[in-house]
Design an enzyme around this catalytic site. Sequence first.
Site, short mmCIF file in Angstrom:
data_model
loop_
_atom_site.label_atom_id
_atom_site.label_comp_id
_atom_site.label_asym_id
_atom_site.label_seq_id
_atom_site.Cartn_x
_atom_site.Cartn_y
_atom_site.Cartn_z
CD GLU A 24 2.11 -9.97 2.35
OE1 GLU A 24 0.90 -9.70 2.16
OE2 GLU A 24 3.03 -9.42 1.72
CD GLU A 33 1.24 -10.23 -2.31
OE1 GLU A 33 0.90 -9.12 -2.76
OE2 GLU A 33 0.71 -10.76 -1.32
CD GLU A 54 -1.56 -2.43 1.33
OE1 GLU A 54 -1.71 -3.24 0.40
OE2 GLU A 54 -1.02 -2.75 2.41
CE1 TYR A 83 -2.63 -3.50 5.76
CE2 TYR A 83 -3.18 -5.40 7.07
CZ TYR A 83 -2.85 -4.85 5.86
OH TYR A 83 -2.76 -5.66 4.76
#
Length: 625
Positions: free
Chosen positions: A250, A167, A108, A309
Amino acid sequence: SPVRVSGERSFSIDYKNNCFLKDEKPFQYISGSIHYSRIPRYYWKDRLVKMYMTGLNAIQVYVPWNFHEAVQGVHNFTGDRDLEHFLDLANQTGLLVILRPGPYICAEWEMGGLPAWLLQKPNIILRSADTDYVQAVSNWLAVLLPKMKPWLYINGGNIITVQVENEYGSYYACDYNYMRHLRTLFRFFLGEDTVLFTTDGNTDREMTCGTLEGLYATVDFGTGWYSNNITEAFKRQRRFEPRGPLVNSEFYTGWLDHWGDPHAVVDAQKVSRVLGEMLTMGANVNMYVSPNTHRTFGWFRSVVTSYDYDAPLSEAGDPTEKLLAIRDVIKQFRDIPSGPMPPATPKFAYGFVTLKKVGNISGLLNTLSPLGPVKSQYPLTFEELKQYYGYMLYRTTLPRDLSEPTPLISPLNGVHDRAYVSVNGVYQGLLERDTTLVTNVTGQQGDIIDILVENMGRVNFGSKINDYKGLLSNLILGKDVLTDWKIYPLDIDGAIAAGWPHSDSQKSFPAPQKEPSFGPVFYMGTLEPNGLAWDTFLKLNEWTKGQVWINGMNLGRYWPARGPQQTLYVPGPLLRKNQPNRITVLELEGAPAHLRVLFMDRPQDSPHNQHLLVTKKRKRHTKFQ
């Protein structure tokens, strides 16, 4: 550099017994992500100790390339960017490190950590074997990886594993030549014995495109959606890595927020249950994300400034119920440090500050754009002018009289990301990417039309990360294409860091007006010192949308009407105990008549309001709750 410890240190994968080996003994890591780039250096140690006391034996660390090389060829590893100091603190605390140097990190973070200067090549294909991109990546890794090599566990440091890319399977390019090139670079700089790995989402396509022989394949998943079946997820990892340790790189203990969405919350009991199940299977788990502070980045929908978060450690680094629940789970699997959890940092409600108007942006260009404008027949992008972040002002004149409201149109959705339109310094309205492509304008031929364009952060995930900013195509006013622009790159951060506007305050600012003003206007004020520099939370009640600086530091964006974020976390080290604190606000649309901002002792519109294990509350303000 760390000191080499006597005796053979090793870290490897035991394919026979499906585990990691540390110094030839089976090893399971229980890790949490921590982003040094989002936390003031002053608080690094505090956050690391809290993670260690939770029972973690490792941390996972992203390295944002654009944080260290904002200008091509100029590298910064000092102060808040001192990665080696951070690794050293982790080492002293007793934490191993899983390093994720990218080059792309997502997180992000603006453009997923890729520097925006890559976009000077108009057709560059990011995250691929594109020659220009690969050259830039190679140059960067040739700076970063040699710095990391002494910190490898096998060399006496604390880095046990290193991720290659991030990723990658979720990216459209699926370019194995690119991944092979990265593997070669990582091996060259870090040696043959380092455990290199990849991380991908729990789907076949992602695992197929993101994995490569010689890089250990791991998965990531949370407590919800398609991934709620742990067995299924690890089965998928097994299809790509038939032997070796199970790894969830993650495990989502929370989720991010976008402007205009409700605050994301992940249930602590669910997190505890799934964590317990994975550890029982002998899996290695990294919890994403643990403590974090802010930077002002995002995509469309853009991400809020706060990176709280709903994490086990809050944005302000405070232990939550979720943290204690996680600690109770970890206790069942390993001995955890005895002793109390370090408390929340103290908070203080400093109260109201009334600001005064400095002036609107159109009248401040000498200060904000010292080099003056670039002239161009048609609009140029931020990237073409080498201004990668923040704001630019595009100025031209009205080609004819517009006595009736006349549509100003961005026909190709070319406003990236928001444009504030003024005529002769009077605000007329805004254009916004994807949502508002027309606004009405009136005026006389020859009037000055100013269009202030705001970059709200580049897309950080998916195929659209080559996200150019500014006016990407022509604007049409009635039936005229607007041309003959003067384009002002604005160095607002630079001016404010140098002390403006407070340093100019001997100049006579306009007398305080009580009526609200509209359009992009600067305001300034002072928080008088009271001998404390404690954390606090800034609330801009009835302000519309804008940006705040404190003592020259860009604190972030506010946009209370869209929410969910209502307060900006102000780390105590930013404040001065015995000197006035300078507050500067750029309000883009409209300020309230009261011109007040409020410093509170807790955040608002965050679930942590209910869950924080906070030390005794100090003086409260109830007026704006």
